[in-house]
Design a protein around this motif. Structure first.
Motif, PDB file in Angstrom:
ATOM      1  N   VAL A   4       0.837  -1.205   0.000  1.00 52.22           N
ATOM      2  CA  VAL A   4       0.000   0.000   0.000  1.00 52.22           C
ATOM      3  C   VAL A   4       0.870   1.252   0.000  1.00 52.22           C
ATOM      4  O   VAL A   4       0.666   2.180  -0.794  1.00 52.22           O
ATOM      5  CB  VAL A   4      -0.951  -0.014   1.210  1.00 52.22           C
ATOM      6  CG1 VAL A   4      -1.651   1.337   1.343  1.00 52.22           C
ATOM      7  CG2 VAL A   4      -1.970  -1.127   1.080  1.00 52.22           C
ATOM      8  N   ALA A   5       1.860   1.273   0.906  1.00 54.68           N
ATOM      9  CA  ALA A   5       2.731   2.445   0.997  1.00 54.68           C
ATOM     10  C   ALA A   5       3.553   2.627  -0.279  1.00 54.68           C
ATOM     11  O   ALA A   5       3.776   3.751  -0.737  1.00 54.68           O
ATOM     12  CB  ALA A   5       3.657   2.314   2.209  1.00 54.68           C
TER      13      ALA A   5
ATOM     14  N   LEU B  61       1.396   4.167  -2.939  1.00 50.53           N
ATOM     15  CA  LEU B  61       1.205   5.592  -2.659  1.00 50.53           C
ATOM     16  C   LEU B  61       2.462   6.388  -2.995  1.00 50.53           C
ATOM     17  O   LEU B  61       2.388   7.487  -3.577  1.00 50.53           O
ATOM     18  CB  LEU B  61       0.838   5.791  -1.186  1.00 50.53           C
ATOM     19  CG  LEU B  61      -0.548   5.309  -0.759  1.00 50.53           C
ATOM     20  CD1 LEU B  61      -0.693   5.407   0.763  1.00 50.53           C
ATOM     21  CD2 LEU B  61      -1.643   6.121  -1.448  1.00 50.53           C
TER      22      LEU B  61
ATOM     23  N   ALA C 292       2.715   6.765  -6.691  1.00 52.39           N
ATOM     24  CA  ALA C 292       1.721   7.736  -7.168  1.00 52.39           C
ATOM     25  C   ALA C 292       2.168   9.164  -6.891  1.00 52.39           C
ATOM     26  O   ALA C 292       1.958  10.063  -7.718  1.00 52.39           O
ATOM     27  CB  ALA C 292       0.371   7.461  -6.507  1.00 52.39           C
ATOM     28  N   VAL C 293       2.804   9.402  -5.748  1.00 53.30           N
ATOM     29  CA  VAL C 293       3.323  10.737  -5.442  1.00 53.30           C
ATOM     30  C   VAL C 293       4.400  11.123  -6.451  1.00 53.30           C
ATOM     31  O   VAL C 293       4.407  12.246  -6.977  1.00 53.30           O
ATOM     32  CB  VAL C 293       3.882  10.783  -4.003  1.00 53.30           C
ATOM     33  CG1 VAL C 293       4.688  12.058  -3.774  1.00 53.30           C
ATOM     34  CG2 VAL C 293       2.745  10.695  -2.990  1.00 53.30           C
TER      35      VAL C 293
ATOM     36  N   CYS D 269       2.828  12.051  -9.703  1.00 56.84           N
ATOM     37  CA  CYS D 269       2.226  13.387  -9.671  1.00 56.84           C
ATOM     38  C   CYS D 269       3.290  14.475  -9.820  1.00 56.84           C
ATOM     39  O   CYS D 269       3.064  15.493 -10.498  1.00 56.84           O
ATOM     40  CB  CYS D 269       1.444  13.583  -8.377  1.00 56.84           C
ATOM     41  SG  CYS D 269      -0.120  12.684  -8.307  1.00 56.84           S
TER      42      CYS D 269
ATOM     43  N   ALA E  42       1.487   6.100   6.247  1.00 54.97           N
ATOM     44  CA  ALA E  42       0.648   5.912   5.062  1.00 54.97           C
ATOM     45  C   ALA E  42      -0.354   7.056   4.909  1.00 54.97           C
ATOM     46  O   ALA E  42      -0.670   7.462   3.786  1.00 54.97           O
ATOM     47  CB  ALA E  42      -0.077   4.570   5.142  1.00 54.97           C
TER      48      ALA E  42
ATOM     49  N   LEU F 273       1.403   9.938   3.244  1.00 52.99           N
ATOM     50  CA  LEU F 273       1.537   9.690   1.813  1.00 52.99           C
ATOM     51  C   LEU F 273       0.212   9.926   1.093  1.00 52.99           C
ATOM     52  O   LEU F 273       0.163  10.519   0.014  1.00 52.99           O
ATOM     53  CB  LEU F 273       2.028   8.264   1.567  1.00 52.99           C
ATOM     54  CG  LEU F 273       3.496   7.974   1.905  1.00 52.99           C
ATOM     55  CD1 LEU F 273       3.772   6.475   1.772  1.00 52.99           C
ATOM     56  CD2 LEU F 273       4.419   8.760   0.999  1.00 52.99           C
ATOM     57  N   GLY F 274      -0.880   9.445   1.705  1.00 55.49           N
ATOM     58  CA  GLY F 274      -2.200   9.651   1.113  1.00 55.49           C
ATOM     59  C   GLY F 274      -2.579  11.116   1.053  1.00 55.49           C
ATOM     60  O   GLY F 274      -3.149  11.582   0.055  1.00 55.49           O
TER      61      GLY F 274
ATOM     62  N   LEU G 282      -0.657  12.788  -1.706  1.00 54.33           N
ATOM     63  CA  LEU G 282      -1.204  12.383  -3.001  1.00 54.33           C
ATOM     64  C   LEU G 282      -2.492  13.137  -3.320  1.00 54.33           C
ATOM     65  O   LEU G 282      -2.675  13.638  -4.446  1.00 54.33           O
ATOM     66  CB  LEU G 282      -1.455  10.877  -3.007  1.00 54.33           C
ATOM     67  CG  LEU G 282      -2.077  10.292  -4.275  1.00 54.33           C
ATOM     68  CD1 LEU G 282      -1.184  10.561  -5.478  1.00 54.33           C
ATOM     69  CD2 LEU G 282      -2.332   8.807  -4.105  1.00 54.33           C
TER      70      LEU G 282
END
Length: 419
Positions: A228-229, A232, A235-236, A239, A355, A358-359, A362
């Motif tokens: 999961v981390a 994320l 995804a960062v 971006c 996490a 990170l979310g 994002l």
């Protein structure tokens, strides 16, 4: 003493409008340079787990980055003026890569036992840089004493006790960055397309370093929390790529540079690609350090250092990109200051959950990208676009410093008389 013909070959001048493109050897060079960025991340993360005063790792990373970024920019401007199309130049550039490799290997211990090795690698860098430039102009001899003096200060840090060695590092940085002001120059005909492409490729490779940080943080584990981390974190990074590359700013930047006369173009390149790219690259270094720690224990609170590194890293990248756009007169992103401030505040979330931070980062980046996409659906107006290059926002000074070197620069005819 007569130099061998293969070494003493002269560099033919290239017309101001004769554009060149980044060679595969230059990209190979950048891959080696980015290893230094990876080592800076290691230097920063090692500082999180020591008893040194808060921010010492960041201070060390800043000093080292300032020194190596100066020489990287010097090489980027060098190959813009003297393309590595001959065997002699390619051999010398490969030697320069060796210098960056030695520097990178010494970075984790550069403020201790690795100081002499760092200085040795840096000496190789400045020697190769001078040898290549001297093929084009003997005026570069005036730059050599500053580079040698800075390298000597770095070497002497090995003999100076902590914390006084920091003064020598700072002195080396002042000598390098201040050399153009002592020597004086105006500019020379840098090729716009090459500069834009070279730094764009560098940003891509450096962003890849943040992905490597995810793998390093795994330590061979791949549990659900890590996955999961890791997703994320990727995804960062994606971006951040979108922030830089998603709006065709490269073409607009190339046009903004190409329509300027040589002195004004030198100033724009200095502001947009030397100074403004610094916070972006440092931002990736800091964010990668935070991501590396976040993926180790994703559902636990982060320590203050990694949490701040992740927040400040994203904020630095956004601020640097805003600075880059402003210098070149490109379209301004919506609410840039609000986005930067929100990125800083994400550090508070990290103290609760890695996490979650990170979310939060994002979500912030996605919101900024969506806002910019909507803003580009309407024509640019004075309220959402900057004044074009050449207006009062961009006065042309009489003198500008040249990254990695200093010289008399260029005369009114556009011929380089130094660097």
């Amino acid at each position: 003493m007569r130099l061998p013909q293969w070494f003493a070959e002269r560099a033919e001048p290239i017309s101001d409008d004769g554009e060149i493109r980044v060679s595969t050897l230059e990209l190979f060079f950048d891959l080696v340079f980015v290893f230094t960025v990876t080592q800076l991340t290691t230097l920063l993360t090692d500082g999180f787990s020591t008893d040194r005063f808060v921010g010492e790792g960041a201070l060390q990373a800043l000093l080292v980055f300032g020194v190596i970024w100066w020489m990287y920019s010097g090489y980027a401007w060098l190959t813009n003026t003297i393309p590595p199309v001959r065997a002699a130049r390619r051999v010398l550039l490969l030697l320069g890569m060796t210098g960056f490799l030695i520097v990178a290997l010494a970075i984790p211990s550069a403020f201790g036992s690795g100081g002499p090795a760092f200085a040795l690698g840096y000496l190789l860098l400045i020697t190769v840089h001078a040898a290549l430039y001297l093929q084009a102009t003997t005026a570069f001899w005036r730059v050599v004493p500053f580079n040698v003096a800075a390298t000597t200060l770095i070497f002497l840090t090995w003999f100076v006790p902590y914390p006084w060695s920091y003064l020598l590092w700072a002195g080396a940085l002042v000598l390098l960055w201040g050399s153009p002001y002592f020597i004086g120059q105006k500019g020379f005909p840098l090729r716009a397309a090459h500069i834009v492409e070279r730094h764009s490729l560098l940003i891509i490779v450096v962003l890849g370093e943040s992905v490597i940080a995810i793998g390093i943080g795994a330590h061979g584990h791949a549990g659900p929390g890590f996955l999961v981390a890791a997703a994320l974190g990727l995804a960062v990074a994606a971006c951040l790529w979108w922030v830089y590359f998603g709006w065709d700013d490269e073409t607009a930047a190339e046009h903004a540079l190409a329509r300027r006369e040589p002195v004004g173009r030198t100033r724009l390149i200095l502001g947009a690609y030397f100074y403004a790219h610094m916070p972006m690259l440092l931002g990736v270094v800091a964010a990668a350090a935070g991501v590396k720690k976040a993926v180790e224990h994703p559902f636990e609170p982060m320590k203050l250092g990694p949490s701040v590194a992740l927040a400040v890293g994203v904020a630095l990248f956004l601020a640097g990109h805003r600075w880059y756009r402003r210098v070149l007169g490109l379209r301004r992103a919506p609410a840039p200051l609000i986005g930067t401030a929100a990125a800083l505040l994400s550090g508070v979330v990290g103290l609760w959950s890695a996490a979650a931070q990170l979310g939060a980062v994002l979500v912030l980046l996605v919101a900024l990208l969506v806002a910019e996409h909507r803003g580009r659906m309407v024509p640019a107006t004075p309220d959402n676009a900057l004044a074009p290059v050449g207006t009062d926002l961009d006065p042309a000074p009489e003198k500008v410093p040249v990254a990695g070197a200093g010289s008399d620069g260029e005369n009114s005819a556009g011929r380089p008389s130094g660097h």
